[in-house]
Each structure stands twice: as C-alpha cells, then as structure tokens.
Design an enzyme around this catalytic site. Structure first.
Site, PDB file in Angstrom:
ATOM      1  N   ASN A 213       0.843  -1.200   0.000  1.00  0.00           N
ATOM      2  CA  ASN A 213       0.000   0.000   0.000  1.00  0.00           C
ATOM      3  C   ASN A 213       0.879   1.251   0.000  1.00  0.00           C
ATOM      4  OD1 ASN A 213       0.494   0.842   2.858  1.00  0.00           O
ATOM      5  ND2 ASN A 213      -0.404  -1.167   3.241  1.00  0.00           N
ATOM      6  N   LYS A 292       8.131 -17.797 -10.068  1.00  0.00           N
ATOM      7  CA  LYS A 292       7.345 -16.749 -10.737  1.00  0.00           C
ATOM      8  C   LYS A 292       6.167 -17.370 -11.488  1.00  0.00           C
ATOM      9  CE  LYS A 292       7.569 -13.037 -14.067  1.00  0.00           C
ATOM     10  NZ  LYS A 292       8.274 -12.426 -15.176  1.00  0.00           N
ATOM     11  N   PRO A 310      -3.107 -11.577  10.764  1.00  0.00           N
ATOM     12  CA  PRO A 310      -3.431 -11.336  12.182  1.00  0.00           C
ATOM     13  C   PRO A 310      -3.461  -9.841  12.456  1.00  0.00           C
ATOM     14  CG  PRO A 310      -1.160 -12.067  11.932  1.00  0.00           C
ATOM     15  CD  PRO A 310      -1.794 -12.204  10.577  1.00  0.00           C
ATOM     16  N   ASP A 311      -4.316  -9.422  13.380  1.00  0.00           N
ATOM     17  CA  ASP A 311      -4.324  -8.015  13.793  1.00  0.00           C
ATOM     18  C   ASP A 311      -3.283  -7.871  14.913  1.00  0.00           C
ATOM     19  OD1 ASP A 311      -4.854  -5.505  15.032  1.00  0.00           O
ATOM     20  OD2 ASP A 311      -6.783  -5.484  13.984  1.00  0.00           O
ATOM     21  N   PHE A 332      -3.312   3.593  15.333  1.00  0.00           N
ATOM     22  CA  PHE A 332      -3.549   4.616  14.316  1.00  0.00           C
ATOM     23  C   PHE A 332      -4.721   4.176  13.448  1.00  0.00           C
ATOM     24  CE2 PHE A 332      -0.458   8.105  13.710  1.00  0.00           C
ATOM     25  CZ  PHE A 332       0.345   7.875  14.822  1.00  0.00           C
ATOM     26  N   LYS A 350     -10.277  -2.375  18.626  1.00  0.00           N
ATOM     27  CA  LYS A 350      -8.892  -2.814  18.856  1.00  0.00           C
ATOM     28  C   LYS A 350      -8.600  -2.993  20.343  1.00  0.00           C
ATOM     29  CE  LYS A 350      -7.554  -2.122  14.513  1.00  0.00           C
ATOM     30  NZ  LYS A 350      -6.848  -3.030  13.628  1.00  0.00           N
TER      31      LYS A 350
HETATM   32  O1  C5P Z   1      -8.002  -2.046  11.045  1.00  0.00           O
HETATM   33  P1  C5P Z   1      -6.999  -1.027  10.636  1.00  0.00           P
HETATM   34  O2  C5P Z   1      -5.948  -1.589   9.725  1.00  0.00           O
HETATM   35  O3  C5P Z   1      -7.576   0.239  10.091  1.00  0.00           O
HETATM   36  O4  C5P Z   1      -6.295  -0.626  12.011  1.00  0.00           O
HETATM   37  C1  C5P Z   1      -5.271   0.291  12.082  1.00  0.00           C
HETATM   38  C2  C5P Z   1      -4.469   0.094  13.341  1.00  0.00           C
HETATM   39  O5  C5P Z   1      -4.261  -1.279  13.654  1.00  0.00           O
HETATM   40  C3  C5P Z   1      -3.069   0.641  13.169  1.00  0.00           C
HETATM   41  O6  C5P Z   1      -2.607   1.036  14.449  1.00  0.00           O
HETATM   42  C4  C5P Z   1      -2.322  -0.558  12.629  1.00  0.00           C
HETATM   43  O7  C5P Z   1      -0.917  -0.445  12.839  1.00  0.00           O
HETATM   44  C5  C5P Z   1      -2.925  -1.675  13.413  1.00  0.00           C
HETATM   45  N1  C5P Z   1      -2.992  -2.970  12.690  1.00  0.00           N
HETATM   46  C6  C5P Z   1      -2.231  -4.029  13.095  1.00  0.00           C
HETATM   47  N2  C5P Z   1      -2.321  -5.233  12.451  1.00  0.00           N
HETATM   48  C7  C5P Z   1      -3.160  -5.398  11.418  1.00  0.00           C
HETATM   49  C8  C5P Z   1      -3.946  -4.321  10.991  1.00  0.00           C
HETATM   50  C9  C5P Z   1      -3.839  -3.108  11.632  1.00  0.00           C
HETATM   51  O8  C5P Z   1      -1.444  -3.875  14.042  1.00  0.00           O
HETATM   52  N3  C5P Z   1      -3.250  -6.558  10.811  1.00  0.00           N
END
Ligand code: C5P
Length: 407
Positions: A213, A292, A310-311, A332, A350
C-alpha cells in the site's frame, strides 16, 4: 521546520580538518531559525577562515579574549551568558584535554570555563584520527567531561582525512543538527521503552510480485524519533520503506505482516509503550508461489486466494501486560471520511485506550499531517503541521497519560 527559532547558539570551532563541515553546520543552524555566534580558536582559523563563518552566521566571528569590540572587554563572560547552548564542532583532542583541566588560555576554553553550568549546556562533537580517539587519555577525558556535565556527542565511523579508516570522524552536519534539536526536547519519556511499527507490509504473491500500500512510514518514523528525543529507548519495526533510521533508534526491518507480528512479539515483552503506526495489509495470498507465476496462454489470470492477516495491535492490546497497565497501547487509523466516528469505533474494536485518527489519502507520503486523538472521553484535534511536530505532541500526550496512570 523552524525548530531552533528563538534559540541563540554559540558555535565553537577548534582546530581540525572537520572544520570544513562546520560551515554547513552553521548554515543548517541558521536555517533552523537559530541565531549563531561563531567562536574560533587560532588553530581553527588555519582550516577555515573567519570570513566564511561570518558570512554564514551573519555576525562577526570572535577569536580572541582581547577582542575590544565588547564594551566591557569580557567576551568570555558575555558570549556564554547569552547562549541557549554552546556547541563545539569540531572538538579536538587538545581542546577536550584543556577543558578537562579547566585551562583557559584562549577565548573558547575561557568561555567554556566561565559558562553558567546549570543554565547553558555544552555539547562537544569530537573529531580526530582513530588512534587519537581510541587513546586512553582521550577516553579518560571524555568520561571526565561527561562527569563535569558536558554532553559528548558520538563520533562517526569511516574514512578519515589522514587516509586511515575507523572511529573518530565528526558526525555529519545534519546529524549534529538532529542531536542538538533532540537535546532541547523535554525528557518526558525517560526510562520508558517504546516499540513502534511503521510503514506498509509487502505480501508476496510470488518471488517477484506482491501486494502492498501507499504508506510511506513517515509518521511512524517521526513517532520513533520523537520518543527517542524524549529520552525513551526505542525499537522501530519497519516495513519496506526508504527512510533513514532516526538517531539512536534500534530498527528491525520486516516485509510481511507475519514477519512484523513475529518481530513485535519478540520485542513487546520489554516495552512499556506500543505505538502501532504501520499500515498492515489486511490480507495475504493464501499460497505464495515459490516460482514466478507465468502466463499460461489461456488469457485467464491466476486464481489467487487470500487469507486474513493477524491483527497485530489487537493481539498486543489483549495481552496480560496491556490489560494490567504495564504496557500502554496506541493505535492509528487512516480513514477517508467521518474520522471521529470511525476512529472511535476502531479504538473500541482494537481494545486500545488511545487511537490516533488521520485522513489517509491526504497524508500518505506527505511530510505534513493533522491528527485526531480519540480516547474513551472523546477526542482532541492536533492541528495540521509537520509530522515530527505532531509526533512530539503525541509523545507529550502519551507521557501525560503514563504520569497520570493512563487516565
Ligand atoms: O483495522 P486497521 O488496519 O484500520 O487498524 C489500524 C491500526 O491497527 C493501526 O494502528 C495498525 O498499525 C494496526 N494494525 C495491526 N495489524 C493489522 C492491521 C492493523 O497492528 N493486521
């Protein structure tokens, strides 16, 4: 940024070939808004002329303790009293030895001895041959100068004018400027260990392609720098970006979200603050090909399938240390509209006490930003400005919350 506006810096030059860098340093100081008074030793004037330094500082250079231009004929007293800081760059081995002994047989050493120690910081940027730097006498002097309250800045490493290679080069002018700026920042995070994620992630499709991105990493790098300036020990887990590592920050480079998660897990146990500024990819290709992927002539694209990443932030925020208050988590949110509503919802989702909202498309890649700090009580706008200035305000906010027991 006019970071040194209102500051008066005495820039001292002692004798060394690194004097050629002091011209550039003087320029950077004035560009940052400082007024600069140059003081040179006789030896320094062998390497660069006072004319050059006068032109760059826009003030007559002072070289002698017998300079009768001062009405009271006491330049050594007046110069030190007026300064917000004395920066000696280059600081030669001889100059440092003299300062250790409290000798005062030229204007520069005399002024240092006469400076009000509590009020006027003395920063030294050593510059010398590697053998001179490594010599026990020099190292003894460095330790003594620090004990006497001077700030001895680090030396650089690399090719030296004498043809040798090693430690002892004077730092480059932009680095010296950054260190001076850091010196003026309040040490509100002293003793804290801050972990920051920054930049995009890169999710491989095959060895030559992937999805990523537009995150530039600038905001996260600014947060890492601001935390370091505020006295914290900082680790920065960075996705693929071309940004210089802020001074004094430990950097761990990663590519994918899974690598970022592993790096965070390895570091977060020691952290007291976690700031997740990275734009982590939501999905990754389910099966990255190790070769490739070729067009097969059918005209059909390959059937890519994705799995959710994973978040990282939510995982850390749910940990025992975060829930017990031993680790303060900040997220953020890059939104495109309805910033407050979306940021508040994201904060709750979160599980973090503080979330920083910004308008993503307006800030990606830019040096400026505007923030909305969202907590359980509501929100506070931090108006538009350079990312470093905003990061310093965020750091101040984090420090206030730490001091208030996260309230
Ligand atoms: O859900 P979103 O991507 O908008 O959330 C943004 C926040 O969550 C940011 O602080 C980002 O660094 C964190 N994040 C994360 N792992 C992910 C997605 C987001 O730590 N997979």
């Amino acid at each position: 940024m006019n970071d040194l506006a209102g500051k008066h810096i005495v820039l001292g030059l002692s004798g060394g070939i690194a004097c050629y860098k002091s011209a550039e340093l003087c320029r950077l100081l004035t560009k940052a808004g400082a007024t600069v008074q140059v003081v040179m030793t006789e030896a320094a004037a062998q390497f660069i002329t006072p004319v050059t330094m006068q032109a760059l500082s826009n003030r007559p250079v002072v070289t002698s303790q017998w300079d009768a231009r001062e009405p009271n004929n006491m330049p050594h007293i007046n110069l030190g009293r007026e300064a917000d800081a004395i920066l000696i760059a280059p600081a030669s081995a001889d100059l440092m030895a003299k300062l250790v002994q409290g000798r005062a047989d030229d204007l520069l050493t005399l002024m240092c001895l006469a400076r009000p120690v509590e009020r006027v910081p003395l920063l030294l940027a050593p510059a010398m041959n590697r053998e001179m730097w490594a010599h026990p006498a020099t190292q003894r002097n460095v330790a003594q100068l620090q004990a006497d309250g001077a700030v001895v800045l680090p030396v650089g490493q690399g090719d030296q004018a004498c043809g040798e290679v090693g430690d002892g080069r004077m730092l480059e002018p932009p680095q010296l400027l950054d260190l001076l700026l850091a010196h003026f920042q309040p040490k509100v995070l002293a003793g804290q260990r801050v972990l920051v994620t920054a930049g995009p992630t890169f999710e491989a499709i095959d060895p030559v392609r992937g999805i990523t991105n537009h995150s530039s990493g600038k905001m996260g790098f600014a947060v890492a720098r601001a935390a370091q300036e505020a006295g914290a020990q900082v680790t920065l887990v960075a996705g693929p970006v071309h940004l210089a590592t802020p001074w004094g920050v430990k950097r761990v480079n990663v590519q994918s979200a899974l690598e970022m998660q592993a790096a965070v897990q390895a570091e977060v146990g020691q952290a007291t603050v976690f700031v997740a500024a990275a734009a982590v990819a939501d999905w990754r290709p389910a099966n990255a090909s190790d070769q490739k992927i070729k067009k097969d002539g059918s005209g059909l694209p390959p059937a890519l399938t994705f799995v959710e990443n994973p978040d990282i932030l939510a995982g850390v925020a749910a940990s025992e240390r975060a829930r017990s208050g031993a680790l303060f988590c900040v997220g953020f949110a890059a939104e495109s509209h309805d910033l407050e509503v979306n940021a508040q919802a994201k904060r709750v989702r979160k599980g973090v006490p503080l979330l920083v909202g910004n308008i993503g498309p307006a800030t990606f890649g830019q040096d400026d930003n505007a923030l909305l700090l969202v907590d359980e009580h509501g929100c506070r706008a931090v108006p538009h400005g350079p990312k470093l200035a905003l990061a310093r305000q965020l750091v101040a906010e984090i420090a206030r919350r730490l001091a208030a027991g996260h309230g």
